[in-house]
Design an enzyme around this catalytic site. Structure first.
Site, PDB file in Angstrom:
ATOM      1  CB  THR A 191      -0.895   0.102   1.054  1.00 41.29           C
ATOM      2  OG1 THR A 191      -0.210  -0.339   2.409  1.00 41.29           O
ATOM      3  CG2 THR A 191      -2.131  -0.959   1.167  1.00 41.29           C
ATOM      4  CE  LYS A 214       5.913  -3.205   1.991  1.00 40.17           C
ATOM      5  NZ  LYS A 214       4.916  -3.710   3.073  1.00 40.17           N
ATOM      6  CB  VAL A 246       2.661   3.016   4.118  1.00 38.07           C
ATOM      7  CG1 VAL A 246       3.912   3.388   3.264  1.00 38.07           C
ATOM      8  CG2 VAL A 246       1.910   1.910   3.321  1.00 38.07           C
ATOM      9  N   GLY A 247       1.893   0.966   6.786  1.00 37.35           N
ATOM     10  CA  GLY A 247       0.700   0.387   7.557  1.00 37.35           C
ATOM     11  C   GLY A 247       1.220  -0.849   8.376  1.00 37.35           C
ATOM     12  CB  THR A 279       3.820  -4.264   7.861  1.00 38.74           C
ATOM     13  OG1 THR A 279       3.832  -5.195   6.714  1.00 38.74           O
ATOM     14  CG2 THR A 279       3.322  -2.857   7.510  1.00 38.74           C
ATOM     15  CG  ASN A 314      -5.540  -0.358   7.049  1.00 40.81           C
ATOM     16  OD1 ASN A 314      -4.810  -1.275   6.921  1.00 40.81           O
ATOM     17  ND2 ASN A 314      -5.131   0.785   7.091  1.00 40.81           N
TER      18      ASN A 314
END
Length: 396
Positions: A157, A178, A180-181, A189, A391
Site C-alpha cells: 500500500t 517498504k 506504510v501500515g 510491516t 484498511n
C-alpha cells in the site's frame, strides 16, 4: 561521511558487485511483485526480524539463514505475506529460496526471503514457479533492475518507492525499503535492505545494524500494530575495500534514519510527518516510551491531521504511563513547532500561530519531563480518513 543523494528524487545505482532482478510473478494483478538483489562475490551480513508470535515462514527461514552471517542474496515477494499458512507455507518459502539459489548458483542458506502483504493466503505457486523458470532461462541478462525498480516491486500500500544512499570513503551504501501500515516496531510491516561494497568484519556489521535499528526503525510507528513479516538486513561484499567501522556505523544509521522518515511520511492515509522528541527523561528508554505514547495516540494524531492545537491530548498521552511515577506534572513542558504551549496561558494569537505550524507537512512536538538527561525522538504520522479507507478495503 558524505551524502551523495537526497531522500527524494534519487536514482541510485547498486554498489560494486551487486545486481538485481524484478518481475511479475502473479502475486498482484499487474506490475512487478518479485525482486532479487544479489552479490556477485561472497559477503558478510547482519539481519533483524519481527518479534511477533505469528512470524511468517519467510522470517523463520531467514532467521536460520541469517545466523551464518554470510547472506549473498535477498528475494522479496510482495502482496502476499505467506503467514498463517501452516506447513505448506513453510514448504513454499523454502522452495522459493531454493529456486533463487539455483538461479544464482548459491547455497540455499546464502539467500534471505522477505514476504509482505495479505495474511492467511497461500502463495500462488504455479505462477511463481513459471515465473522463476523464465528468469532462470534468461540467466544473468535478467539482472538489470536498479534500486528504484526493486523498491517499487516491494511496495504494497506504499504510494512511492523508498531508497537512500550514503558513502564512506570509497564504499557506497544503498538502501531500499517498504512499509506504510501495520507499523509499530519491533519492527513494522517493513522490509528494509541495505547493500554495500564496504569491507567489514561480521561482528562490526552486526553491531552497526543493531545500533542503527534501535535509533531509527525502532523509533517508527504508524498505527501501533506489529507485523508478522518485519525484516531488516545488510549485506557487505567488500569490493570497495575496508572502511572505518565507526564511520560506517554512522553512515548506516543516517541512511536508516532517511528511510525511516520516508516510511513515516508515507504512512497509510498520512498527510503529515509527525516527529515527537522527549528530553529530560530518566533515561533513553523512558524517553522513547513516552514519545511512543504520544506519537501513537489516536487523539494526538487526529489533532495533528486537523491542525487543532489541542495540547491537552499530549498531556493525556504522557499521563497514561502510570508506571512512570517519577514524572511530575509541574515539571513537564510541551511545545508545538518550537513554541511552548504548556505551561502557558493560551491566547487567540498563540492558537492561531500553532494552527499555522500544525498545517505544515512536518510537525514537531516536544515534551520535557524534568526528571533526568534521557532523550529520544520518534517518528510517525497523522491519522486521516484515508487510513480507515485503505484498511477497511485491504483484502476486497
Amino acid at each position: 561521511m558524505t551524502h551523495d543523494y537526497s531522500a527524494e528524487g534519487a536514482a541510485p545505482a547498486w554498489p560494486t558487485g551487486f545486481r538485481a532482478y524484478t518481475g511479475h510473478g502473479g502475486l498482484r494483478d499487474q506490475g512487478d511483485d518479485v525482486s532479487i538483489v544479489a552479490s556477485d562475490r561472497p559477503a558478510v551480513s547482519a539481519a533483524m526480524f519481527t518479534k511477533s508470535l505469528f512470524a511468517g515462514p519467510a522470517v523463520v527461514l531467514s532467521r536460520a539463514h541469517a545466523a551464518g552471517q554470510r547472506l549473498r542474496a535477498v528475494v522479496t515477494l510482495a502482496q502476499n505475506a505467506n503467514v498463517a499458512t501452516g506447513r505448506q507455507g513453510a514448504e513454499h518459502a523454502a522452495e522459493v529460496v531454493g529456486r533463487v539459489a539455483g538461479i544464482l548458483g548459491l547455497s540455499d542458506d546464502e539467500v534471505l526471503i522477505g514476504s509482505t502483504g495479505v495474511i492467511g493466503r497461500p502463495l500462488p505457486m504455479d505462477t511463481i514457479r513459471a515465473h522463476f523458470d523464465g528468469a532462470a532461462q534468461r540467466g544473468p541478462d535478467a539482472f538489470t533492475a536498479a534500486p528504484l525498480d526493486v523498491a517499487r516491486a516491494m511496495m504494497t500500500t506504499d504510494t512511492r518507492p523508498k531508497t537512500a544512499v550514503r558513502t564512506v570513503g570509497a564504499a557506497r551504501l544503498v538502501g531500499v525499503a517498504k512499509g506504510v501500515g501495520m507499523l509499530e516496531p519491533n519492527m513494522a510491516t517493513m522490509l528494509a535492505y541495505v547493500v554495500t561494497d564496504a569491507e567489514l568484519a561480521a561482528t562490526d556489521l552486526d553491531r552497526a545494524l543493531r545500533m542503527a535499528v534501535d535509533a531509527t526503525f525502532n523509533c517508527l510507528s504508524v498505527d501501533t500494530d506489529t507485523s508478522t513479516s518485519d525484516t531488516v538486513a545488510v549485506l557487505a561484499n567488500g569490493a570497495a575495500g575496508p572502511v572505518d567501522p565507526e564511520e560506517f556505523a554512522a553512515a548506516l544509521a543516517d541512511l536508516c534514519l532517511d528511510l525511516t522518515r520516508q516510511l513515516a511520511s508515507d504512512g497509510e492515509g498520512a498527510t503529515k510527518l509527525l516527529r515527537v522528541t522527549v528530553t529530560e527523561a530518566r533515561d533513553a528508554a523512558q524517553a522513547k516510551r513516552i514519545a511512543k505514547s504520544v506519537v501513537n495516540s489516536p487523539l494526538v494524531k487526529t489533532a495533528v491531521y486537523g491542525a487543532d492545537p489541542n495540547w491537552g491530548r499530549v498531556l493525556m498521552a504522557v499521563g497514561k504511563n502510570t508506571d512512570d511515577r517519577d514524572i511530575e506534572p509541574h515539571r513537564v513542558t510541551v511545545a508545538f513547532g518550537g513554541t511552548e504551549v504548556y505551561p502557558t496561558e493560551p491566547t487567540p494569537e498563540l492558537l492561531a500561530d500553532l494552527t499555522t505550524a500544525l498545517r505544515r507537512s512536518e510537525v514537531d512536538l516536544a515534551v520535557t519531563l524534568g526528571v533526568g538527561d534521557g532523550a529520544a525522538t520518534v517518528f510517525g504520522c497523522d491519522l486521516s480518513p484515508g487510513y480507515v479507507r485503505i484498511n477497511a478495503d485491504y483484502t476486497t
